[in-house]
Design an enzyme around this catalytic site. Structure first.
Site, PDB file in Angstrom:
ATOM      1  N   GLU A 201     -31.208  -1.518 -55.072  1.00 14.22           N
ATOM      2  CA  GLU A 201     -30.807  -2.920 -55.234  1.00 14.22           C
ATOM      3  C   GLU A 201     -29.919  -3.308 -54.064  1.00 14.22           C
ATOM      4  O   GLU A 201     -28.717  -3.054 -54.073  1.00 14.22           O
ATOM      5  CB  GLU A 201     -30.063  -3.094 -56.562  1.00 14.22           C
ATOM      6  CG  GLU A 201     -30.877  -2.691 -57.771  1.00 14.22           C
ATOM      7  CD  GLU A 201     -29.987  -2.230 -58.926  1.00 14.22           C
ATOM      8  OE1 GLU A 201     -29.209  -3.044 -59.450  1.00 14.22           O
ATOM      9  OE2 GLU A 201     -30.068  -1.058 -59.305  1.00 14.22           O
TER      10      GLU A 201
ATOM     11  N   HIS B  26     -34.418  -6.111 -58.716  1.00 11.78           N
ATOM     12  CA  HIS B  26     -34.192  -4.894 -59.500  1.00 11.78           C
ATOM     13  C   HIS B  26     -35.489  -4.114 -59.748  1.00 11.78           C
ATOM     14  O   HIS B  26     -35.722  -3.607 -60.850  1.00 11.78           O
ATOM     15  CB  HIS B  26     -33.507  -5.256 -60.818  1.00 11.78           C
ATOM     16  CG  HIS B  26     -32.658  -4.171 -61.400  1.00 11.78           C
ATOM     17  ND1 HIS B  26     -33.132  -2.893 -61.629  1.00 11.78           N
ATOM     18  CD2 HIS B  26     -31.361  -4.162 -61.788  1.00 11.78           C
ATOM     19  CE1 HIS B  26     -32.165  -2.164 -62.144  1.00 11.78           C
ATOM     20  NE2 HIS B  26     -31.078  -2.908 -62.250  1.00 11.78           N
TER      21      HIS B  26
ATOM     22  N   HIS C 216     -25.128  -7.872 -64.312  1.00 11.68           N
ATOM     23  CA  HIS C 216     -26.300  -8.655 -63.913  1.00 11.68           C
ATOM     24  C   HIS C 216     -26.308 -10.078 -64.481  1.00 11.68           C
ATOM     25  O   HIS C 216     -27.337 -10.558 -64.977  1.00 11.68           O
ATOM     26  CB  HIS C 216     -27.591  -7.920 -64.289  1.00 11.68           C
ATOM     27  CG  HIS C 216     -27.762  -6.604 -63.576  1.00 11.68           C
ATOM     28  ND1 HIS C 216     -27.324  -6.375 -62.304  1.00 11.68           N
ATOM     29  CD2 HIS C 216     -28.341  -5.440 -63.982  1.00 11.68           C
ATOM     30  CE1 HIS C 216     -27.622  -5.136 -61.948  1.00 11.68           C
ATOM     31  NE2 HIS C 216     -28.231  -4.542 -62.945  1.00 11.68           N
TER      32      HIS C 216
HETATM   33  C1  GLA Z   1     -28.193  -1.375 -62.639  1.00 12.99           C
HETATM   34  C2  GLA Z   1     -26.946  -0.723 -63.095  1.00 12.99           C
HETATM   35  C3  GLA Z   1     -27.272   0.411 -64.004  1.00 12.99           C
HETATM   36  C4  GLA Z   1     -28.127  -0.053 -65.154  1.00 12.99           C
HETATM   37  C5  GLA Z   1     -29.341  -0.753 -64.648  1.00 12.99           C
HETATM   38  C6  GLA Z   1     -30.125  -1.335 -65.770  1.00 12.99           C
HETATM   39  O1  GLA Z   1     -28.866  -0.589 -61.746  1.00 12.99           O
HETATM   40  O2  GLA Z   1     -26.143  -0.284 -62.041  1.00 12.99           O
HETATM   41  O3  GLA Z   1     -26.094   0.987 -64.469  1.00 12.99           O
HETATM   42  O4  GLA Z   1     -27.393  -0.919 -65.950  1.00 12.99           O
HETATM   43  O5  GLA Z   1     -28.991  -1.770 -63.740  1.00 12.99           O
HETATM   44  O6  GLA Z   1     -30.313  -0.448 -66.813  1.00 12.99           O
END
Ligand code: GLA
Length: 392
Positions: free
Chosen positions: A356, A219, A145
């Site tokens: 997402e 997210h 991210h």
């Molecule tokens: C995304 C990732 C997960 C986790 C979340 C935040 O969805 O794919 O593995 O890291 O963000 O916790």
């Protein structure tokens, strides 16, 4: 004009009750006219706190059904989204906090706009146009991210849309060249718009001064019960995808696009999340549950259905449409219920699910995946619409 003055004089001498009714009528008329012009629900703005980077505001969008979306300039974060159940009862269906403080403590991206590269980049590096780039490894050996301080931890500028553009706010962030190791100065916009048919649209556009990988996603963690203490395992999920991208032990795609047929990843018809999440499956074990990218079926370029989530008890339903090629379906497997102050997630295990919509993880290192490179002179544009519905 003369007739106008005459009318005014008549009103001035009319009985008080008549004057009151007339005033009410005028106010109503103005509201109706404003509604017709699309300005029925003025966007509200209020201060929400401060970080070392400056002041943070929160914007509130509402519609005729009382649907309400609140978005903060910190991370262009969707803080709450009120949706009606089958009895018309409005409750917040995204996990978030009432104040800014928890967000500053490093919570797991609740409602945030993630970038410059949403999801993972293997071994925190990529090569572009023959040049190697090194990023921060903030998720084991990988970048997650956007790195240490991605777009979710930046203050965005905000500008309410004009009445003609609709009921919404446009957030802007300028990411400096070299920020978190990415090349090119990137100007990115996140536009949130709420209509009276209960659709919340999230649109990303961006331009750059040098070629850069780019992947943007929201997210939000949804819990359609409206009660953030209840697990999402009974939510029913449909994903419009015949294939998904299996991962290695660090959640990096292996490059394979695997058929969902005959696996616990087959959500082409509605299944509860809980029905197969504990199945003895290597991929589920690696993800500690569902934490994978599904390859969306795209009959044609443009918007298409990504997912439908329903919560049978309240009747709340969420439909997700997108222009993006993939969706990371994450079932809150890393949520631990520990207080945010103690470095925890603040909400209990699997009390939120994420959809997402995005490009595939690690695309910069996967030549067979759709390209995520944005070049100068081109405009990146992706849109996702969250439609709030109720089951009868
Ligand atoms: C995304 C990732 C997960 C986790 C979340 C935040 O969805 O794919 O593995 O890291 O963000 O916790």
């Amino acid at each position: 004009m003369r007739r106008f003055l005459h009318l005014l004089r008549q009103i001035a001498t009319a009985p008080r009750a008549w004057q009151d009714s007339l005033r009410a009528l005028l106010v109503l008329g103005a509201a109706e006219a404003a509604a017709a012009a699309g300005a029925a629900h003025p966007v509200a703005q209020s201060p929400w706190g401060k970080t070392s980077d400056g002041a943070v505001d929160i914007y509130t969008l509402t519609n005729v059904h009382g649907v309400e979306a609140r978005i903060a300039t910190y991370g262009a974060t969707l803080v709450s989204l009120k949706a009606p159940d089958r009895n018309g009862q409005l409750k917040n269906i995204v996990l978030g906090f009432d104040s800014l403080e928890p967000y500053l403590k490093g919570v797991p991206y609740y409602g945030a706009t993630v970038g410059r590269y949403a999801n993972r980049i293997a071994k925190a590096r990529f090569t572009l146009d023959g040049k190697d780039y090194q990023l921060a490894a903030n998720d084991g050996p990988n970048t997650l991210h956007g790195g240490r301080r991605g777009f979710d931890k930046r203050i965005w500028k905000a500008e309410p849309l004009s009445a003609a553009q609709g009921n919404g706010v446009r957030f802007t962030y300028v990411s400096a060249a070299g920020e978190e190791g990415f090349p090119g100065e990137l100007t990115v916009h996140a536009l949130y718009r709420l209509d009276d048919q209960d659709n919340l649209e999230i649109e990303y556009t961006a331009t750059t001064t040098a070629a850069t990988p780019l992947n943007l996603a929201n997210h939000a963690y949804f819990n359609l019960t409206g009660d953030p203490s209840v697990s999402v395992l009974d939510h029913m999920v449909t994903l419009n995808a015949d294939r998904f991208t299996p991962v290695d032990a660090t959640l990096i795609p292996t490059g394979e696009l695997r058929a969902v047929e005959g696996t616990p990843f087959d959500f082409r018809t509605a299944h509860t999340i809980g029905s197969r999440i504990e199945a003895p499956d290597e991929q589920l074990r690696r993800g500690h549950g569902y934490d994978h990218n599904w390859v969306l079926n795209k009959p044609a370029p443009g918007m298409s259905l990504a997912a439908i989530v329903t919560e049978p008890r309240t009747g709340r339903s969420l439909e997700v449409r997108t222009t993006q090629p993939g969706v990371q379906f994450y079932t809150g497997n890393f949520m631990d219920g520990k207080p945010v102050e103690a470095g925890g997630s603040g909400f209990a295990h699997r009390t939120g699910l994420c959809l997402e919509t995005q490009h595939f993880p690690d695309s910069p290192n996967q030549p067979s995946f759709p390209s995520t490179v944005l070049r100068p002179g081109k405009t990146f544009a992706e849109k996702t619409v969250l439609s709030l519905r109720v089951l009868k």
